[in-house]
Design a protein around this motif. Structure first.
Motif, mmCIF file in Angstrom:
data_model
loop_
_atom_site.group_PDB
_atom_site.id
_atom_site.type_symbol
_atom_site.label_atom_id
_atom_site.label_comp_id
_atom_site.label_asym_id
_atom_site.label_seq_id
_atom_site.Cartn_x
_atom_site.Cartn_y
_atom_site.Cartn_z
ATOM 1 N N ARG A 120 106.751 35.928 -31.625
ATOM 2 C CA ARG A 120 106.989 36.016 -33.071
ATOM 3 C C ARG A 120 108.447 36.351 -33.324
ATOM 4 N N LEU A 122 110.324 23.523 -39.752
ATOM 5 C CA LEU A 122 108.996 23.815 -39.200
ATOM 6 C C LEU A 122 108.016 22.704 -39.557
ATOM 7 N N GLY A 130 102.030 25.320 -30.913
ATOM 8 C CA GLY A 130 102.122 25.398 -32.372
ATOM 9 C C GLY A 130 103.318 26.241 -32.763
ATOM 10 N N LEU A 131 104.017 25.821 -33.810
ATOM 11 C CA LEU A 131 105.170 26.581 -34.310
ATOM 12 C C LEU A 131 104.996 26.686 -35.817
ATOM 13 N N ASN A 132 104.700 27.891 -36.288
ATOM 14 C CA ASN A 132 104.305 28.032 -37.687
ATOM 15 C C ASN A 132 104.918 29.236 -38.371
ATOM 16 N N ALA A 133 105.283 29.035 -39.635
ATOM 17 C CA ALA A 133 105.556 30.174 -40.506
ATOM 18 C C ALA A 133 104.217 30.844 -40.791
ATOM 19 N N VAL A 134 104.117 32.131 -40.498
ATOM 20 C CA VAL A 134 102.876 32.850 -40.792
ATOM 21 C C VAL A 134 103.036 33.794 -41.979
ATOM 22 N N LEU A 135 104.264 34.195 -42.263
ATOM 23 C CA LEU A 135 104.530 35.031 -43.434
ATOM 24 C C LEU A 135 105.853 34.579 -44.040
ATOM 25 N N VAL A 136 105.945 34.667 -45.360
ATOM 26 C CA VAL A 136 107.239 34.476 -46.008
ATOM 27 C C VAL A 136 107.318 35.461 -47.153
ATOM 28 N N THR A 169 108.514 34.815 -41.184
ATOM 29 C CA THR A 169 108.005 35.204 -39.869
ATOM 30 C C THR A 169 107.376 33.973 -39.231
ATOM 31 N N ASN A 216 105.550 32.158 -35.844
ATOM 32 C CA ASN A 216 104.773 32.395 -34.623
ATOM 33 C C ASN A 216 104.784 31.128 -33.774
ATOM 34 N N ARG A 266 103.245 29.501 -30.469
ATOM 35 C CA ARG A 266 102.240 29.570 -29.408
ATOM 36 C C ARG A 266 102.660 28.535 -28.374
ATOM 37 N N GLY A 287 93.842 30.802 -27.727
ATOM 38 C CA GLY A 287 94.161 32.160 -28.146
ATOM 39 C C GLY A 287 94.633 32.982 -26.959
ATOM 40 N N TRP A 288 95.498 33.956 -27.244
ATOM 41 C CA TRP A 288 95.962 34.846 -26.192
ATOM 42 C C TRP A 288 94.813 35.785 -25.860
#
Lengths: 382, 382
Positions: free
Chosen positions: B195, B227, B245-251, B267, B269, B271, B332-333
């Motif tokens: 992250r 992104l 995966g490459l994603n904005a999870v928060l803005v 923010t 993330n 994976r 998933g981790w």
């Protein structure tokens, strides 16, 4: 401590402060002393009563004025049967004090300035108006002097709005001057303001399996792209050019650092020229953001500068004779829009640099107090 | 109430629950009854002691096991001098209960399922392991059975991590199976996760004079654009294909609805496939977001599936003989990455649909309890 020094109990009537509104040794009002006295009598929004009492008392001593009161708003007016009536208005509250009172009169870079909370926003303008209200017993235009409360807080509490609801006749006039700080220049009308929430939806998923969701924050990128590409208009209204603006002011999306966001909300603020109605402004924003879910959260129409109104001509001439500066548009939304709603053209004209409003080190050049006073005096007596 | 029914005072030692680990009437373990008993003895993270005590007591009754304990983690192992040692591990805590206990055994669409908190994540897997630990007194591989606490909360509290720090020798093995829900399929390794916070700066201004500022939220549009345009890789590692995966999870940006934002934080993330190191993952994100201020906030390496390891071959064969399904990547981790860090190849294999984990209506088909049990039994005895 002797008994004569004992302060009165807190529930005793507080003595009304005697404001120095009269002429000084040179026969003209001491605007610096009056501004300082108005500032030093603190009146953070909601705590204006002592100052309103002092203003009312000063006005009641002038036999040429009818004095009215609504809450902590004080209105005084002449009844001379003139062909024209004008309003001169200003708010008496300030944002919170932050170690910047009492006022201090200092010379900085050769310029005399009065420093302290309220000197700019807007007790300098209140001092000029109060001095003129007492001084001018036979203005060539009938004048309604308005001193009101609660301007610096929630618009629903605004004292001018309350007077307009309770006593719309008190504000009837051909033209209005609001003494908000303009550095002694005429700032005409104001832009309108519209806020919308743009809700961009997606589908939540664990960020480890992002392909099972649809990222709302990524999708909101298109909203930002359009705003970034947008060229705000410059619109001429009654001879003044208004710059518009369309901006994201807030953005928020996502719930956790391992979840694909299913919602992103962009709050957009459109500042629009006073030639547009709120409905036109909304339609424009919806056009720019076509395809997105747009919800209007609040809106206020702007105010045309009104400088093409016959009643404004004499005002502009009088001011320019003193200050020499050309009228300019006002960008921030101010209470001139309330007059505009009442059908009264209005301008902002007052001492103090507007960019210092609300700053802890607000300060007004004392020369601006005198030039604003002189310009208004000429207009009302010439 | 008679005195014999009086509950013991709260500070008295609580009686240890007797878990039904023994064989049922048909000579095989009653996995449904055991899963139900494990679930009904609530053990939300941080409150695992009663369950850990019950698990420990059940294991101590098996003379072929050495039983060890660290906090609320219980470890039991055989010492048969086999040429190979394997770990079978599972966490005993759950996310909070939400009206979904006690468990209920029901038939839905002709399928028998056990419903309730923990049935999927992951007391079904714990039941299988606990039954086998007691049942298999002479496995062909030495086995270390690990039951641990605090998996569903902050990674720093994780019981498996704590055991790895306090007693790394307890986890020494050639291969590990983690009983997390995989719907009775083999899920190998896991993606890593990184992250970052992307801080986009601007210059604040009043939104009525937007041209005096620089809008940080508008500028962040470029981050979202990249992104959105990004095509995540699919990476083959040891025969399994991992989707990245490459994603904005928060803005988040902006401070008020009349201020041009001077900061917007996105923010992101990432994976990433287990063939990449954390450093490589970070370099990749920095490359995608070149020109922006990128700060890593947390990262965890993935785990290679390890199915090419000799110790894994027998496991895969035994499972496929029972379930028929091909191994798949885990996205998933999970704690298999902790084994990977210790140099132990590890896979996830357990009953229950992983997409129901943490859902209030989690439910496990009882047939999966039996097939996972049968597959592991074959592997450890064939």
């Amino acid at each position: 401590m002797t008994s004569s020094e004992t302060p009165p109990p807190s529930d005793a009537p507080r003595p009304v402060v005697d404001l120095p509104v009269g002429p000084g040794p040179d026969g003209t009002p001491d605007l610096v002393a009056l501004t300082a006295a108005l500032c030093d009598l603190r009146s953070v929004s909601g705590e204006e009563t002592a100052l309103a009492d002092a203003v009312e008392a000063a006005l009641r001593r002038a036999p040429h004025l009818e004095v009215l009161r609504d809450g902590d708003a004080v209105v005084a007016r002449t009844h001379l049967g003139r062909g024209e009536r004008v309003v001169v208005a200003g708010h008496i509250d300030t944002v919170p004090v932050n170690g910047n009172l009492p006022t201090r009169l200092v010379v900085e870079d050769g310029v005399e300035v009065l420093r302290g909370r309220g000197t700019v926003d807007m007790k300098g303008g209140v001092a000029v108006a109060l001095a003129l209200a007492v001084e001018l017993d036979a203005p060539v235009r009938d004048v309604t002097w308005v001193f009101y409360d609660h301007e610096e807080v929630d618009s629903a509490l605004n004292g001018l709005g309350r007077v307009a609801r309770h006593h719309p006749d008190w504000l009837a006039a051909d033209f209005a001057v609001l003494g908000e700080p303009t550095a002694a220049g005429i700032e005409g009308g104001c832009n309108g303001t519209l806020r919308v929430g743009v809700r961009v939806r997606g589908t939540a998923a664990h960020s480890a399996r992002a392909w099972m969701g649809r990222n709302a924050v990524h999708a909101a990128g298109e909203v930002l792209r359009r705003l970034e590409a947008y060229s705000p208009a410059q619109v001429e209204v009654d001879g003044l050019v208004y710059r518009e603006g369309l901006n994201a002011v807030l953005v928020s999306g996502g719930v956790a650092t391992n979840v694909i966001p299913d919602l992103c909300v962009v709050t957009v603020n459109y500042r629009f020229a006073p030639s547009r109605s709120v409905a036109e402004a909304e339609a424009h924003v919806r056009e720019v953001l076509a395809g997105f879910d747009v919800v209007v959260t609040d809106a206020a129409a702007g105010a045309r500068p009104g400088l093409d109104h016959p009643a404004a001509a004499g005002f502009v001439d009088a001011v320019l004779a003193v200050t020499g500066g050309a009228p300019a548009p006002k960008y921030g939304w101010t209470d001139v829009a309330r007059f505009s709603e009442l059908g009264v053209p209005a301008v902002n004209f007052g001492p103090g640099d507007p960019s210092l409003a609300h700053h802890d080190d607000e300060r007004v050049p004392t020369a601006q107090l005198r030039s604003v006073h002189e310009a208004l005096r000429r207009w009302l007596t010439a």
